[in-house]
Design a protein around this motif. Sequence first.
Motif, PDB file in Angstrom:
ATOM      1  N   GLU A  40       0.656  -1.185  -0.095  1.00  0.00           N
ATOM      2  CA  GLU A  40      -0.127  -0.002  -0.049  1.00  0.00           C
ATOM      3  C   GLU A  40       0.990   1.349   0.053  1.00  0.00           C
ATOM      4  N   SER A  41       2.203   1.283   0.581  1.00  0.00           N
ATOM      5  CA  SER A  41       2.748   2.401   0.893  1.00  0.00           C
ATOM      6  C   SER A  41       4.257   2.583   0.139  1.00  0.00           C
ATOM      7  N   HIS A  42       4.343   1.674  -0.715  1.00  0.00           N
ATOM      8  CA  HIS A  42       5.703   1.482  -1.493  1.00  0.00           C
ATOM      9  C   HIS A  42       6.094   2.912  -2.318  1.00  0.00           C
ATOM     10  N   CYS A  43       4.872   4.010  -2.625  1.00  0.00           N
ATOM     11  CA  CYS A  43       5.120   4.646  -3.270  1.00  0.00           C
ATOM     12  C   CYS A  43       5.484   5.884  -2.493  1.00  0.00           C
ATOM     13  N   ASP A  44       5.570   5.902  -1.162  1.00  0.00           N
ATOM     14  CA  ASP A  44       6.103   6.882  -0.255  1.00  0.00           C
ATOM     15  C   ASP A  44       7.551   6.797  -0.270  1.00  0.00           C
ATOM     16  N   PRO A  45       8.543   7.573  -0.696  1.00  0.00           N
ATOM     17  CA  PRO A  45       9.860   7.580  -0.957  1.00  0.00           C
ATOM     18  C   PRO A  45      10.393   7.318   0.582  1.00  0.00           C
ATOM     19  N   LYS A  46       9.692   7.778   1.654  1.00  0.00           N
ATOM     20  CA  LYS A  46      10.311   7.482   3.034  1.00  0.00           C
ATOM     21  C   LYS A  46      10.179   6.331   3.582  1.00  0.00           C
ATOM     22  N   LEU A  47       9.397   5.311   2.892  1.00  0.00           N
ATOM     23  CA  LEU A  47       9.316   4.012   3.389  1.00  0.00           C
ATOM     24  C   LEU A  47      10.421   3.294   3.477  1.00  0.00           C
ATOM     25  N   ASN A  48      11.027   2.822   4.713  1.00  0.00           N
ATOM     26  CA  ASN A  48      12.237   2.076   4.598  1.00  0.00           C
ATOM     27  C   ASN A  48      12.158   0.837   5.873  1.00  0.00           C
ATOM     28  N   ALA A  49      13.051   0.349   5.830  1.00  0.00           N
ATOM     29  CA  ALA A  49      12.960  -0.904   6.922  1.00  0.00           C
ATOM     30  C   ALA A  49      12.573  -0.355   8.364  1.00  0.00           C
ATOM     31  N   SER A  50      13.416   0.755   8.756  1.00  0.00           N
ATOM     32  CA  SER A  50      13.092   1.274   9.992  1.00  0.00           C
ATOM     33  C   SER A  50      11.679   1.694  10.341  1.00  0.00           C
ATOM     34  N   CYS A  51      11.242   2.317   9.339  1.00  0.00           N
ATOM     35  CA  CYS A  51       9.870   3.114   9.751  1.00  0.00           C
ATOM     36  C   CYS A  51       8.909   1.744   9.613  1.00  0.00           C
ATOM     37  N   LEU A  52       9.254   0.918   8.448  1.00  0.00           N
ATOM     38  CA  LEU A  52       8.106  -0.187   8.596  1.00  0.00           C
ATOM     39  C   LEU A  52       8.200  -1.015   9.756  1.00  0.00           C
ATOM     40  N   ALA A  53       9.350  -1.292  10.389  1.00  0.00           N
ATOM     41  CA  ALA A  53       9.532  -1.998  11.604  1.00  0.00           C
ATOM     42  C   ALA A  53       8.720  -1.404  12.725  1.00  0.00           C
ATOM     43  N   GLN A  54       9.009  -0.135  12.851  1.00  0.00           N
ATOM     44  CA  GLN A  54       8.408   0.684  13.937  1.00  0.00           C
ATOM     45  C   GLN A  54       6.743   0.632  13.786  1.00  0.00           C
ATOM     46  N   PHE A  55       6.238   0.605  12.445  1.00  0.00           N
ATOM     47  CA  PHE A  55       4.860   0.782  12.171  1.00  0.00           C
ATOM     48  C   PHE A  55       4.275  -0.632  12.636  1.00  0.00           C
ATOM     49  N   ILE A  56       4.845  -1.637  12.422  1.00  0.00           N
ATOM     50  CA  ILE A  56       4.320  -3.038  12.843  1.00  0.00           C
ATOM     51  C   ILE A  56       4.713  -3.486  14.190  1.00  0.00           C
ATOM     52  N   GLY A  57       5.495  -2.642  14.939  1.00  0.00           N
ATOM     53  CA  GLY A  57       5.835  -3.153  16.145  1.00  0.00           C
ATOM     54  C   GLY A  57       6.733  -4.107  16.480  1.00  0.00           C
ATOM     55  N   VAL A  58       7.963  -4.218  15.731  1.00  0.00           N
ATOM     56  CA  VAL A  58       8.843  -5.075  16.078  1.00  0.00           C
ATOM     57  C   VAL A  58      10.364  -4.299  15.600  1.00  0.00           C
ATOM     58  N   SER A  59      11.169  -4.782  16.136  1.00  0.00           N
ATOM     59  CA  SER A  59      12.559  -4.221  16.086  1.00  0.00           C
ATOM     60  C   SER A  59      12.994  -4.297  14.560  1.00  0.00           C
ATOM     61  N   GLU A  60      13.862  -3.683  13.979  1.00  0.00           N
ATOM     62  CA  GLU A  60      14.410  -3.494  12.973  1.00  0.00           C
ATOM     63  C   GLU A  60      15.114  -5.040  12.335  1.00  0.00           C
ATOM     64  N   ARG A  61      15.947  -5.707  13.663  1.00  0.00           N
ATOM     65  CA  ARG A  61      16.678  -6.506  13.274  1.00  0.00           C
ATOM     66  C   ARG A  61      15.553  -7.949  13.212  1.00  0.00           C
ATOM     67  N   GLN A  62      14.549  -7.860  14.084  1.00  0.00           N
ATOM     68  CA  GLN A  62      13.534  -9.131  13.879  1.00  0.00           C
ATOM     69  C   GLN A  62      12.932  -8.994  12.504  1.00  0.00           C
ATOM     70  N   LEU A  63      12.565  -7.621  12.132  1.00  0.00           N
ATOM     71  CA  LEU A  63      12.118  -7.638  10.877  1.00  0.00           C
ATOM     72  C   LEU A  63      12.779  -8.519   9.550  1.00  0.00           C
ATOM     73  N   SER A  64      14.289  -7.850   9.729  1.00  0.00           N
ATOM     74  CA  SER A  64      15.251  -8.291   8.869  1.00  0.00           C
ATOM     75  C   SER A  64      15.363  -9.919   8.792  1.00  0.00           C
ATOM     76  N   ARG A  65      15.300 -10.540  10.082  1.00  0.00           N
ATOM     77  CA  ARG A  65      15.372 -12.039  10.214  1.00  0.00           C
ATOM     78  C   ARG A  65      13.917 -12.715   9.576  1.00  0.00           C
ATOM     79  N   LEU A  66      12.810 -11.927   9.560  1.00  0.00           N
ATOM     80  CA  LEU A  66      11.834 -12.404   9.122  1.00  0.00           C
ATOM     81  C   LEU A  66      11.757 -12.575   7.614  1.00  0.00           C
ATOM     82  N   PHE A  67      12.280 -11.371   7.041  1.00  0.00           N
ATOM     83  CA  PHE A  67      12.185 -11.171   5.695  1.00  0.00           C
ATOM     84  C   PHE A  67      13.563 -12.165   5.250  1.00  0.00           C
ATOM     85  N   SER A  68      14.405 -12.355   5.838  1.00  0.00           N
ATOM     86  CA  SER A  68      15.474 -13.493   5.374  1.00  0.00           C
ATOM     87  C   SER A  68      14.895 -14.833   5.156  1.00  0.00           C
TER      88      SER A  68
END
Length: 347
Positions: A248-276
């Motif tokens: 839904e939000s990829h057209c926002d140039p500010k969307l990155n791993a940090s703000c994505l992790a913050q929005f869904i309520g997990v750490s950036e490291r945990q989000l990275s592991r989930l995607f890996s």
Amino acid sequence: MLTRQCPVTTTMVGMVSGGRATASTVDGSRSLAAPEQTWFSTDSVPPSRRIAEWETHHASMLVGLRTRLGTGTQLRAQTSTLRLPRIRVAKVNGSPHSVRRTAEDVAAHPVSGVIVYIPLQGINEFTHRTGSITVGPGRGLVCDGDTAFARTFPQGVSELVIQLPRETLSQLTDTASLRRPTPLYLDPDHPSNHAARELTQLAAGALDRGLRHGQRLETRLLDLLSGVISRPLTDTGPIQEALAVISESHCDPKLNASCLAQFIGVSERQLSRLFSATGRSVPQTILDARLTTARRTLADPAWATAPMAEIASTCGFGSQAQLSRGYRLRFGIGPLRHRKQLLEDAG
């Protein structure tokens, strides 16, 4: 074996009498002892009062919204609503317009439940605080009714709207609320979506022909609706929610791993592991979504003469050069040359 049927009440509103629209006998209650069907049309309301009457009726039947029209246009809208003890179903048709639901509207007209939008014709855009979702035939939407959003109907609207109180939602899905709007994939030609197809046909038919057998109709509608929304609402783990936000939000140039992790309520490291675990990184997934949107935009004749920098910005890229590099790596051709080919292929 005899079956006792619930009594049925029908109400006509929006009809002009003595210069004023007659009031609905509906009291706005979210709980009814008997089914009731109500019809409303702006055709019988003077043009100067159509928006006000439409907003008043919509707030009492479904959800409080504010309506806006384009310059020089008039609102034409009709709706038929079934108020059943555990669910409300409406068929809404209208000319091009836009609506929004603000925090003030939520306070004045609380829903205390969710709203399901099932499009019948046309495409519209649903915008919320984290992005937007395109709604059209084969793709519906479920959202919490007590949240702010906006919708635009450039081609007009023809859809089914279903309102579920939180108690009913909990009975169907074991959840009483939604954290965020969720798309519903309702392709009627897909064999797994027979419930969506029957739900649409049954609800639209009842609204067109008039209410019959209210209790049995409600039971069947709830059974079908459970099959349509249960899986999307239960498949809401962190990875599914992250993918939905990216969609839904990829057209926002500010969307990155940090703000994505913050929005869904997990750490950036945990989000990275989930995607890996999926074989892709967060930046790769966001880039893929932007490139897919860029290709679709380049193939659209409406963008045939748009500067490439504008397309890059619209699709979430920081610069035209960033778009060109990523596009060439993904598709093996530069975006400018590819646009020419895509438009030529489309005739």
